[in-house]
Design an enzyme around this catalytic site. Structure first.
Site, PDB file in Angstrom:
ATOM      1  N   ASN A  10     -58.959  37.606  19.741  1.00  0.00           N
ATOM      2  CA  ASN A  10     -58.611  36.763  20.892  1.00  0.00           C
ATOM      3  C   ASN A  10     -58.724  35.313  20.449  1.00  0.00           C
ATOM      4  O   ASN A  10     -59.823  34.776  20.320  1.00  0.00           O
ATOM      5  CB  ASN A  10     -59.560  37.058  22.062  1.00  0.00           C
ATOM      6  CG  ASN A  10     -59.335  36.114  23.235  1.00  0.00           C
ATOM      7  OD1 ASN A  10     -58.313  35.425  23.309  1.00  0.00           O
ATOM      8  ND2 ASN A  10     -60.287  36.073  24.152  1.00  0.00           N
ATOM      9  N   LYS A  12     -58.014  32.743  22.061  1.00  0.00           N
ATOM     10  CA  LYS A  12     -58.266  31.830  23.185  1.00  0.00           C
ATOM     11  C   LYS A  12     -57.276  30.660  23.103  1.00  0.00           C
ATOM     12  O   LYS A  12     -56.160  30.835  22.639  1.00  0.00           O
ATOM     13  CB  LYS A  12     -59.733  31.404  23.229  1.00  0.00           C
ATOM     14  CG  LYS A  12     -60.671  32.619  23.257  1.00  0.00           C
ATOM     15  CD  LYS A  12     -62.084  32.278  23.650  1.00  0.00           C
ATOM     16  CE  LYS A  12     -62.933  33.544  23.680  1.00  0.00           C
ATOM     17  NZ  LYS A  12     -64.290  33.270  24.200  1.00  0.00           N
ATOM     18  N   HIS A  95     -60.492  38.764  31.444  1.00  0.00           N
ATOM     19  CA  HIS A  95     -61.508  38.130  30.596  1.00  0.00           C
ATOM     20  C   HIS A  95     -62.423  37.295  31.477  1.00  0.00           C
ATOM     21  O   HIS A  95     -61.999  36.726  32.480  1.00  0.00           O
ATOM     22  CB  HIS A  95     -60.831  37.256  29.533  1.00  0.00           C
ATOM     23  CG  HIS A  95     -61.762  36.795  28.459  1.00  0.00           C
ATOM     24  ND1 HIS A  95     -62.637  35.740  28.635  1.00  0.00           N
ATOM     25  CD2 HIS A  95     -61.986  37.258  27.202  1.00  0.00           C
ATOM     26  CE1 HIS A  95     -63.336  35.579  27.527  1.00  0.00           C
ATOM     27  NE2 HIS A  95     -62.966  36.485  26.646  1.00  0.00           N
ATOM     28  N   GLU A  97     -63.523  34.455  31.248  1.00  0.00           N
ATOM     29  CA  GLU A  97     -63.069  33.079  31.453  1.00  0.00           C
ATOM     30  C   GLU A  97     -61.996  33.014  32.534  1.00  0.00           C
ATOM     31  O   GLU A  97     -61.950  32.052  33.314  1.00  0.00           O
ATOM     32  CB  GLU A  97     -62.559  32.508  30.119  1.00  0.00           C
ATOM     33  CG  GLU A  97     -63.693  32.320  29.117  1.00  0.00           C
ATOM     34  CD  GLU A  97     -63.257  32.295  27.667  1.00  0.00           C
ATOM     35  OE1 GLU A  97     -64.139  32.154  26.800  1.00  0.00           O
ATOM     36  OE2 GLU A  97     -62.049  32.434  27.379  1.00  0.00           O
ATOM     37  N   GLU A 166     -67.828  42.888  27.535  1.00  0.00           N
ATOM     38  CA  GLU A 166     -68.158  41.554  27.043  1.00  0.00           C
ATOM     39  C   GLU A 166     -69.270  40.974  27.907  1.00  0.00           C
ATOM     40  O   GLU A 166     -68.999  40.380  28.945  1.00  0.00           O
ATOM     41  CB  GLU A 166     -66.927  40.649  27.040  1.00  0.00           C
ATOM     42  CG  GLU A 166     -66.010  40.756  28.275  1.00  0.00           C
ATOM     43  CD  GLU A 166     -65.228  39.479  28.527  1.00  0.00           C
ATOM     44  OE1 GLU A 166     -64.839  38.827  27.563  1.00  0.00           O
ATOM     45  OE2 GLU A 166     -65.045  39.131  29.706  1.00  0.00           O
ATOM     46  N   GLY A 172     -69.356  33.454  22.892  1.00  0.00           N
ATOM     47  CA  GLY A 172     -69.318  32.105  22.347  1.00  0.00           C
ATOM     48  C   GLY A 172     -70.666  31.428  22.270  1.00  0.00           C
ATOM     49  O   GLY A 172     -70.756  30.237  21.983  1.00  0.00           O
ATOM     50  N   SER A 210     -69.439  38.134  20.931  1.00  0.00           N
ATOM     51  CA  SER A 210     -69.832  37.498  19.672  1.00  0.00           C
ATOM     52  C   SER A 210     -69.998  38.489  18.520  1.00  0.00           C
ATOM     53  O   SER A 210     -70.939  38.401  17.735  1.00  0.00           O
ATOM     54  CB  SER A 210     -71.109  36.666  19.855  1.00  0.00           C
ATOM     55  OG  SER A 210     -70.884  35.594  20.737  1.00  0.00           O
ATOM     56  N   GLY A 232     -64.176  33.869  18.161  1.00  0.00           N
ATOM     57  CA  GLY A 232     -64.172  32.853  17.108  1.00  0.00           C
ATOM     58  C   GLY A 232     -63.912  33.387  15.715  1.00  0.00           C
ATOM     59  O   GLY A 232     -63.198  32.759  14.917  1.00  0.00           O
TER      60      GLY A 232
END
Length: 252
Positions: A10, A12, A95, A97, A166, A172, A210, A232
């Site tokens: 992902n 992002k 997600h 977010e 998640e 993150g 993560s 990330g």
């Protein structure tokens, strides 16, 4: 029969035409004959670029969102039929977010999954609890509520989705659920799916908090962790390839 692991990156809201080119070429070069499925979920403006870059490779293409609507006056939205034209196989829905910053409810997330499924796109349905909810002992209650909405809306199609657990407190932040904590929640989700469909074992349940090159092997060794939704680390070819390598070693 054991199913392949699924590793989905992902990105992002990251990327550029030049950076994408270098990253994807490096990932594809490192994808030997693989017995796991690998996808990258990229910002919508880069779908055309990725469609060309991945052509002829084993790398699958994913989107980071999809509209619950088929077409019409929904400025800024992207429909499942549009994504399909670019060869998209996966779409992230719900997600944390999107739930937090865009106010997406469980019902909206379920409708987005339904739209994706109608066009042959596998929705990667995200579920997870906040730190406050975990500390209050509500982890199981929260994830089961989120998945129940998905089951209610999608019924017999539920075996065609993927689920990503998640924990919001681990996204993150560098904090990660222990393999045991993650497995416990994955087991709860698997049982809920088994109660809803005789084909629950088809469903990939991914860990999405993560996961990185250092912890991937221990997480992927758990019996109900079928892969990872990678944030990330998916932006660094070497790290992403190390996670893919760990998935190969820990085939479900």
């Amino acid at each position: 029969m054991a199913k392949h692991k699924l590793i989905a990156g992902n990105w992002k809201m990251n990327g550029s035409i030049a950076a994408n080119d270098a990253l994807v070429r490096a990932v594809i070069a490192g994808l030997a004959q693989s017995d796991c499925t690998v996808a990258v979920c990229v910002p919508a403006p880069y779908l055309a670029q990725l469609q060309m870059l991945r052509h002829g490779s084993a790398l699958e293409l994913g989107a980071q969102d999809v509209s619950q609507h088929e077409q019409g006056a929904f400025t800024g939205d992207v429909s499942a039929s549009m994504l399909k034209e670019f060869g998209v196989r996966y779409a992230i829905v719900g997600h944390s977010e999107r739930r937090q910053y865009h106010g997406e409810s469980d019902a909206v997330v379920a409708d987005k999954a339904k739209a994706a499924l109608a066009h042959g796109i596998t929705p990667i349905v995200c579920v997870g609890e906040t730190l406050a909810e975990r500390e209050a002992g509500k982890t199981e209650e929260v994830v089961k509520r989120q998945l129940a909405a998905m089951i209610h809306t999608n019924g017999h199609c539920i075996s065609e989705i993927a689920v990503a657990y998640e924990p919001i407190w681990a996204i993150g932040t560098g904090r990660t659920a222990t393999p045991e904590q993650a497995q416990q929640v994955h087991q709860v989700l698997r049982a809920q799916l088994q109660a809803a469909t005789p084909h629950a074992q088809r469903v990939h349940i991914l860990y999405g908090g993560s996961m990185n090159a250092a912890n991937a092997a221990s997480l992927l060794a758990q019996p109900d962790i079928d892969g990872g939704l990678i944030g990330g680390a998916s932006l660094k070819a070497q790290d992403f390839l190390q996670i893919i390598g760990a998935a190969r070693s820990a085939r479900a």
